[in-house]
Design a protein around this motif. Structure first.
Motif, PDB file in Angstrom:
ATOM      1  N   UNK A 248     -28.728 -24.345  26.958  1.00 31.68           N
ATOM      2  CA  UNK A 248     -28.867 -24.270  28.414  1.00 31.68           C
ATOM      3  C   UNK A 248     -28.491 -22.886  28.927  1.00 31.68           C
ATOM      4  N   UNK A 249     -27.441 -22.283  28.378  1.00 37.94           N
ATOM      5  CA  UNK A 249     -27.071 -20.948  28.858  1.00 37.94           C
ATOM      6  C   UNK A 249     -28.169 -19.940  28.539  1.00 37.94           C
ATOM      7  N   UNK A 250     -28.832 -20.066  27.386  1.00 40.75           N
ATOM      8  CA  UNK A 250     -29.970 -19.189  27.099  1.00 40.75           C
ATOM      9  C   UNK A 250     -31.088 -19.405  28.112  1.00 40.75           C
ATOM     10  N   UNK A 251     -31.374 -20.651  28.426  1.00 44.37           N
ATOM     11  CA  UNK A 251     -32.443 -20.955  29.390  1.00 44.37           C
ATOM     12  C   UNK A 251     -32.136 -20.364  30.763  1.00 44.37           C
ATOM     13  N   UNK A 252     -30.882 -20.423  31.175  1.00 41.20           N
ATOM     14  CA  UNK A 252     -30.497 -19.928  32.501  1.00 41.20           C
ATOM     15  C   UNK A 252     -30.372 -18.407  32.516  1.00 41.20           C
ATOM     16  N   UNK A 253     -29.799 -17.830  31.473  1.00 38.27           N
ATOM     17  CA  UNK A 253     -29.566 -16.383  31.450  1.00 38.27           C
ATOM     18  C   UNK A 253     -30.825 -15.556  31.237  1.00 38.27           C
ATOM     19  N   UNK A 254     -31.754 -16.064  30.451  1.00 32.33           N
ATOM     20  CA  UNK A 254     -32.889 -15.246  30.038  1.00 32.33           C
ATOM     21  C   UNK A 254     -34.186 -15.584  30.750  1.00 32.33           C
ATOM     22  N   UNK A 255     -34.112 -16.397  31.798  1.00 31.09           N
ATOM     23  CA  UNK A 255     -35.301 -16.711  32.588  1.00 31.09           C
ATOM     24  C   UNK A 255     -34.939 -16.646  34.062  1.00 31.09           C
ATOM     25  N   UNK A 256     -35.944 -16.646  34.880  1.00 33.28           N
ATOM     26  CA  UNK A 256     -35.708 -16.582  36.324  1.00 33.28           C
ATOM     27  C   UNK A 256     -35.985 -17.906  37.024  1.00 33.28           C
ATOM     28  N   UNK A 257     -36.597 -18.846  36.343  1.00 30.89           N
ATOM     29  CA  UNK A 257     -36.984 -20.108  36.966  1.00 30.89           C
ATOM     30  C   UNK A 257     -36.033 -21.241  36.659  1.00 30.89           C
ATOM     31  N   UNK A 258     -36.426 -22.438  37.035  1.00 31.90           N
ATOM     32  CA  UNK A 258     -35.604 -23.616  36.760  1.00 31.90           C
ATOM     33  C   UNK A 258     -35.609 -23.939  35.263  1.00 31.90           C
ATOM     34  N   UNK A 259     -34.770 -24.877  34.887  1.00 34.22           N
ATOM     35  CA  UNK A 259     -34.659 -25.295  33.492  1.00 34.22           C
ATOM     36  C   UNK A 259     -34.342 -26.784  33.462  1.00 34.22           C
ATOM     37  N   UNK A 260     -34.242 -27.329  32.269  1.00 39.09           N
ATOM     38  CA  UNK A 260     -33.877 -28.738  32.120  1.00 39.09           C
ATOM     39  C   UNK A 260     -33.177 -28.944  30.785  1.00 39.09           C
ATOM     40  N   UNK A 261     -32.247 -29.881  30.787  1.00 39.38           N
ATOM     41  CA  UNK A 261     -31.612 -30.361  29.573  1.00 39.38           C
ATOM     42  C   UNK A 261     -32.243 -31.694  29.247  1.00 39.38           C
TER      43      UNK A 261
ATOM     44  N   UNK B   5     -38.855 -21.915  31.964  1.00 38.93           N
ATOM     45  CA  UNK B   5     -40.175 -21.516  32.457  1.00 38.93           C
ATOM     46  C   UNK B   5     -40.752 -20.293  31.758  1.00 38.93           C
ATOM     47  N   UNK B   6     -40.027 -19.703  30.829  1.00 38.94           N
ATOM     48  CA  UNK B   6     -40.498 -18.518  30.132  1.00 38.94           C
ATOM     49  C   UNK B   6     -41.195 -18.925  28.837  1.00 38.94           C
ATOM     50  N   UNK B   7     -42.489 -18.604  28.667  1.00 43.56           N
ATOM     51  CA  UNK B   7     -43.190 -19.026  27.453  1.00 43.56           C
ATOM     52  C   UNK B   7     -42.890 -18.171  26.220  1.00 43.56           C
ATOM     53  N   UNK B   8     -42.159 -17.082  26.388  1.00 45.54           N
ATOM     54  CA  UNK B   8     -41.858 -16.205  25.255  1.00 45.54           C
ATOM     55  C   UNK B   8     -40.933 -16.910  24.266  1.00 45.54           C
ATOM     56  N   UNK B   9     -41.146 -16.706  22.971  1.00 41.09           N
ATOM     57  CA  UNK B   9     -40.272 -17.353  21.988  1.00 41.09           C
ATOM     58  C   UNK B   9     -38.850 -16.824  22.079  1.00 41.09           C
ATOM     59  N   UNK B  10     -37.885 -17.659  21.685  1.00 40.77           N
ATOM     60  CA  UNK B  10     -36.503 -17.173  21.677  1.00 40.77           C
ATOM     61  C   UNK B  10     -36.326 -16.129  20.586  1.00 40.77           C
ATOM     62  N   UNK B  11     -35.351 -15.264  20.783  1.00 39.67           N
ATOM     63  CA  UNK B  11     -35.022 -14.297  19.737  1.00 39.67           C
ATOM     64  C   UNK B  11     -34.557 -15.068  18.511  1.00 39.67           C
ATOM     65  N   UNK B  12     -35.002 -14.683  17.327  1.00 41.58           N
ATOM     66  CA  UNK B  12     -34.560 -15.419  16.130  1.00 41.58           C
ATOM     67  C   UNK B  12     -33.050 -15.290  15.938  1.00 41.58           C
TER      68      UNK B  12
END
Length: 136
Positions: free
Chosen positions: A51-64, A81-88
């Motif tokens: 969740x912290x990755x979703x909130x920190x690295x995107x500008x839109x809403x998120x969900x758990x 909301x970011x379609x980019x893959x996570x950093x490995x």
């Protein structure tokens, strides 16, 4: 004793770092109510990282999202909301003391499995990063 029926919860959260704490506490309550208290500590750590990755690295809403699949698999995931893959995940040596960039390495090390996939629904794009814990 955990239920034998599958269940799933989704918590939609704003792009706000306070949502990490709300998600963690909600997850603790869900697992406690379903008799999965032995998974709480690791599940909280994993959910916090996702969740912290979703909130920190995107500008839109998120969900758990939390899902139980009998006979004993707990899946924890975070949508953003970011379609980019996570950093490995990075593999760290014993002397490295980095302040950031360890989240997915913790997920990889503590979960029984993890992954991600892009999402496209109703014109919206994003990704879902997930991990699984075996209850047995």
């Amino acid at each position: 004793m955990p239920e034998n029926d599958p269940w799933e919860y989704s918590l939609y959260i704003p792009n706000d770092l306070r949502a990490v704490t709300v998600s963690r506490r909600t997850l603790r309550l869900i697992l406690t109510m379903h008799g999965l208290i032995r998974l709480v500590d690791v599940a909280e750590l994993l959910a916090t990282e996702l969740v912290s990755n979703a909130v920190r690295h995107t500008k839109g809403p998120a969900a758990l999202r939390v899902r139980w699949s009998p006979p004993g698999t707990l899946r924890i995931g975070a949508w953003d909301a970011n379609p980019e893959p996570p950093e490995p995940p990075m593999v760290f040596g014993p002397t490295e003391e980095l302040e950031e960039g360890r989240g997915l390495e913790l997920v990889r090390a503590c979960a029984d499995g993890w992954g991600w996939h892009p999402l496209a629904r109703h014109g919206n794009r994003g990704k879902y990063v997930w991990c699984e814990l075996a209850a047995g």
